[in-house]
Design an enzyme around this catalytic site. Structure first.
Site, mmCIF file in Angstrom:
data_model
loop_
_atom_site.group_PDB
_atom_site.id
_atom_site.type_symbol
_atom_site.label_atom_id
_atom_site.label_comp_id
_atom_site.label_asym_id
_atom_site.label_seq_id
_atom_site.Cartn_x
_atom_site.Cartn_y
_atom_site.Cartn_z
ATOM 1 N N LYS A 20 45.889 32.389 37.759
ATOM 2 C CA LYS A 20 44.565 31.980 37.309
ATOM 3 C C LYS A 20 44.271 32.586 35.920
ATOM 4 O O LYS A 20 43.807 31.900 35.013
ATOM 5 C CB LYS A 20 43.534 32.469 38.325
ATOM 6 N N ARG A 66 49.148 47.572 33.667
ATOM 7 C CA ARG A 66 48.678 48.954 33.778
ATOM 8 C C ARG A 66 49.531 49.671 34.806
ATOM 9 O O ARG A 66 49.554 49.278 35.982
ATOM 10 C CB ARG A 66 47.199 49.027 34.184
ATOM 11 N N GLU A 130 39.586 58.165 29.769
ATOM 12 C CA GLU A 130 38.651 58.087 30.895
ATOM 13 C C GLU A 130 38.544 59.397 31.656
ATOM 14 O O GLU A 130 38.154 59.413 32.819
ATOM 15 C CB GLU A 130 39.060 56.942 31.838
ATOM 16 N N ASP A 157 35.683 56.123 35.462
ATOM 17 C CA ASP A 157 36.453 57.333 35.735
ATOM 18 C C ASP A 157 35.900 58.527 34.969
ATOM 19 O O ASP A 157 35.883 59.644 35.494
ATOM 20 C CB ASP A 157 37.932 57.119 35.375
ATOM 21 N N ILE A 223 36.753 41.836 34.455
ATOM 22 C CA ILE A 223 37.289 41.954 35.811
ATOM 23 C C ILE A 223 37.165 40.659 36.606
ATOM 24 O O ILE A 223 37.599 40.603 37.757
ATOM 25 C CB ILE A 223 36.607 43.103 36.603
ATOM 26 N N HIS A 224 36.556 39.638 35.992
ATOM 27 C CA HIS A 224 36.396 38.358 36.705
ATOM 28 C C HIS A 224 36.473 37.241 35.657
ATOM 29 O O HIS A 224 35.967 37.412 34.543
ATOM 30 C CB HIS A 224 35.040 38.334 37.430
ATOM 31 N N ASP A 271 24.685 46.488 -1.342
ATOM 32 C CA ASP A 271 25.683 47.149 -2.181
ATOM 33 C C ASP A 271 26.978 47.262 -1.374
ATOM 34 O O ASP A 271 27.124 46.606 -0.344
ATOM 35 C CB ASP A 271 25.171 48.470 -2.773
HETATM 36 N N1 COA Z 1 41.628 37.535 37.657
HETATM 37 C C1 COA Z 1 41.998 36.271 37.938
HETATM 38 N N2 COA Z 1 41.396 35.511 38.864
HETATM 39 C C2 COA Z 1 40.347 36.055 39.508
HETATM 40 C C3 COA Z 1 39.898 37.358 39.227
HETATM 41 C C4 COA Z 1 40.583 38.113 38.268
HETATM 42 N N3 COA Z 1 40.220 39.371 37.969
HETATM 43 N N4 COA Z 1 38.834 37.611 40.020
HETATM 44 C C5 COA Z 1 38.616 36.522 40.738
HETATM 45 N N5 COA Z 1 39.522 35.558 40.462
HETATM 46 C C6 COA Z 1 39.620 34.210 41.028
HETATM 47 C C7 COA Z 1 39.621 34.246 42.530
HETATM 48 O O1 COA Z 1 40.939 34.380 43.014
HETATM 49 C C8 COA Z 1 39.031 32.915 42.850
HETATM 50 O O2 COA Z 1 40.022 31.926 42.687
HETATM 51 P P1 COA Z 1 39.958 30.536 43.526
HETATM 52 O O3 COA Z 1 38.617 29.947 43.270
HETATM 53 O O4 COA Z 1 41.090 29.733 42.967
HETATM 54 O O5 COA Z 1 40.160 30.955 44.946
HETATM 55 C C9 COA Z 1 38.014 32.702 41.757
HETATM 56 O O6 COA Z 1 38.475 33.499 40.651
HETATM 57 C C10 COA Z 1 36.630 33.136 42.126
HETATM 58 O O7 COA Z 1 36.667 34.470 42.577
HETATM 59 P P2 COA Z 1 35.482 35.118 43.432
HETATM 60 O O8 COA Z 1 35.501 34.563 44.810
HETATM 61 O O9 COA Z 1 34.231 35.008 42.673
HETATM 62 O O10 COA Z 1 35.894 36.638 43.442
HETATM 63 P P3 COA Z 1 36.639 37.432 44.616
HETATM 64 O O11 COA Z 1 35.634 37.803 45.642
HETATM 65 O O12 COA Z 1 37.834 36.660 45.049
HETATM 66 O O13 COA Z 1 37.147 38.738 43.888
HETATM 67 C C11 COA Z 1 37.110 40.857 42.867
HETATM 68 C C12 COA Z 1 36.251 39.742 43.425
HETATM 69 C C13 COA Z 1 36.202 41.901 42.256
HETATM 70 C C14 COA Z 1 37.951 41.474 43.980
HETATM 71 C C15 COA Z 1 38.051 40.241 41.777
HETATM 72 O O14 COA Z 1 37.229 39.679 40.793
HETATM 73 C C16 COA Z 1 39.062 41.163 41.175
HETATM 74 O O15 COA Z 1 40.118 41.368 41.763
HETATM 75 N N6 COA Z 1 38.788 41.707 39.977
HETATM 76 C C17 COA Z 1 39.714 42.583 39.291
HETATM 77 C C18 COA Z 1 39.744 43.932 39.979
HETATM 78 C C19 COA Z 1 40.695 44.884 39.306
HETATM 79 O O16 COA Z 1 41.745 44.522 38.815
HETATM 80 N N7 COA Z 1 40.301 46.187 39.260
HETATM 81 C C20 COA Z 1 41.105 47.201 38.626
HETATM 82 C C21 COA Z 1 40.663 47.481 37.237
HETATM 83 S S1 COA Z 1 38.984 47.969 37.078
HETATM 84 MG MG MG Z 2 40.326 53.967 35.998
#
Ligand code: COA
Ligand code: MG
Length: 293
Positions: A20, A66, A130, A157, A223-224, A271
Site C-alpha cells: 500500500k 528502521r 529520541e 521516546d 504513520i497512516h 534585505d
Molecule cells: N502504511 C501503509 N498502509 C497502511 C498504514 C501504513 N502505515 N496504516 C494503515 N494502512 C492501510 C491499512 O492496511 C488499510 O488498508 P486496506 O484498506 O487496504 O485494508 C488502510 O490503510 C486503512 O487503514 P486503517 O483501517 O485506517 O488503519 P488500521 O487500523 O489498519 O491501522 C495503525 C492503524 C496505526 C495500526 C496503522 O496505521 C499502522 O500500522 N501505522 C504505522 C505504525 C508504525 O509503523 N509504528 C512504528 C513507528 S511510530
Molecule cells: Mg521510537
C-alpha cells in the site's frame, strides 16, 4: 537533494501495508523492524522486508528500513544481514546516542557494498534523535559519517526518556525538536520532524506540520496513508509562494544593480536575509519537483 517530505512508517511484517505504501507516491517509506514489530515477529518481519524489496514496485519512493538500536549484542546485526543483500536505499537508526554507533553501521554497510560490488557509500543513513543523550551528543552525531543524510526527531521516546508528559503544544520536547533542526542545518543534512499520533485529527496534523515547516524541517514522519497527502502538501511551496519568491529575488537584483542593498517590497523592508529565505522557498520547490530551474 532527495525529497523527504513525508516518510511513511509501517510494521515490517505487514506485506499489505508495504504494498500500500509503495503505491501512494510518498517520498519515502520506512519498513520497521524496531518498536512497531513484536519481539516474536522480528524474524518474520526481516523475511517480509527482504521479499518485498525483491518483488514490489516502489516507483520513485525511497525504500528505508528502521533496524533495532545499534547497541552491542543487539538485534540490529541480524536486521542488516537479512535485508542489506536486497539493497534498500537506506536505514533509519533508532535511539542514536553517539557518532560511534553510526560509524559501526556504516562500516558494516561498506562490507555489503564491497561484497556485492555496489558503489561505496550509496546506502544512506538517517539517525533518530529520541533520547536525552542523543540530544546532548547531537554535534558529534551530525558530523559522524558521510552516509548520514538526515536527523529525525522522535518526540514520543524523548518524552519518555525525559520523564516528560506530552501536551498538545509540545513545549516539553521543544528544545530537542529545535536542536535537531539546528544541528542538521549546520551540517547540510535534512531535519525531519516526529510522528503525529492522532489519526483522526487532520487539522492538528496540518498545524503541527506547518509549525515544523516554519521551524526549518524539510519533512515529517507519517504513520497512516491519510497523513501523507497533508504532510507532502505543507512541504511543497504553492505556485503563489514560488512566484512571490521569484519576484522578490528579481526586485533584489534590480536594486543591487542600482547600488541599493535594502528596499521596500509589498510594504515590507527587504534585505539579504529575506532573499536567502526566498531562495529556500525555491529550493524546496525544486526538491519537490514543482520548479525546474
Ligand atoms: N502504511 C501503509 N498502509 C497502511 C498504514 C501504513 N502505515 N496504516 C494503515 N494502512 C492501510 C491499512 O492496511 C488499510 O488498508 P486496506 O484498506 O487496504 O485494508 C488502510 O490503510 C486503512 O487503514 P486503517 O483501517 O485506517 O488503519 P488500521 O487500523 O489498519 O491501522 C495503525 C492503524 C496505526 C495500526 C496503522 O496505521 C499502522 O500500522 N501505522 C504505522 C505504525 C508504525 O509503523 N509504528 C512504528 C513507528 S511510530
Ligand atoms: Mg521510537
Amino acid at each position: 537533494m532527495k525529497p523527504r517530505r513525508a516518510l511513511l512508517f509501517m510494521p515490517g511484517d505487514d506485506r499489505h501495508k508495504i504494498e500500500k505504501g509503495a503505491a501512494l507516491g510518498v517520498d519515502a517509506i520506512i519498513m520497521d523492524l524496531e518498536d512497531g514489530v513484536a519481539l516474536s515477529r522480528k524474524q518474520a518481519a526481516r523475511e517480509t522486508i527482504a521479499a518485498a524489496l525483491q518483488a514490489v514496485d516502489f516507483g520513485q519512493t525511497e525504500r528505508l528500513i528502521r533496524i533495532n538500536p545499534p547497541v552491542g549484542g543487539g538485534l540490529y546485526v541480524a536486521d542488516l544481514e537479512a535485508t542489506a543483500p536486497y539493497r534498500p536505499d537506506g536505514y533509519v537508526l533508532p535511539k542514536v546516542e553517539s557518532a560511534q554507533q553510526l560509524r559501526d553501521v556504516s562500516q558494516r554497510l561498506e562490507q555489503f557494498e564491497s561484497r556485492f560490488r555496489w558503489p561505496e557509500g550509496t546506502i544512506k543513513l538517517l539517525a533518530l534523535i529520541e533520547t536525552a543523550r542523543g540530544v546532548v551528543n547531537l554535534r558529534e552525531i551530525a558530523e559522524s559519517d558521510d552516509r548520514l543524510v538526515a536527523l529525525i526527531f522522535g518526540a514520543e521516546d524523548l518524552a519518555a526518556d525525559l520523564g516528560a508528559i506530552r501536551t498538545p503544544d509540545g513545549w516539553e520536547v521543544f528544545y530537542g525538536r529545535s536542536a535537531v533542526v539546528i544541528h542538521a542545518r549546520a551540517n547540510g543534512i535534512q531535519p525531519i520532524d516526529t510522528i503525529y499520533p492522532h489519526l483522526q485529527n487532520r487539522t492538528g496534523l496540518e498545524s503541527e506540520t506547518e509549525q515544523a515547516l516554519y521551524m526549518g524541517f524539510t519533512g515529517k514522519l507519517a504513520i497512516h496513508p491519510q497523513q501523507v497527502e497533508v504532510i507532502q502538501a505543507v512541504f511543497t511551496p504553492s505556485a503563489e509562494d514560488v512566484a512571490r519568491a521569484q519576484h522578490m529575488i528579481a526586485a533584489f537584483r534590480t536594486h543591487q544593480a542600482a547600488g541599493e542593498g535594502v528596499f521596500v517590497f509589498d510594504g515590507k523592508m527587504i534585505d539579504m536575509p529575506m532573499i536567502r529565505a526566498a531562495e529556500v522557498v525555491l529550493a524546496r520547490a525544486r526538491t519537490a519537483g514543482t520548479l525546474d530551474v
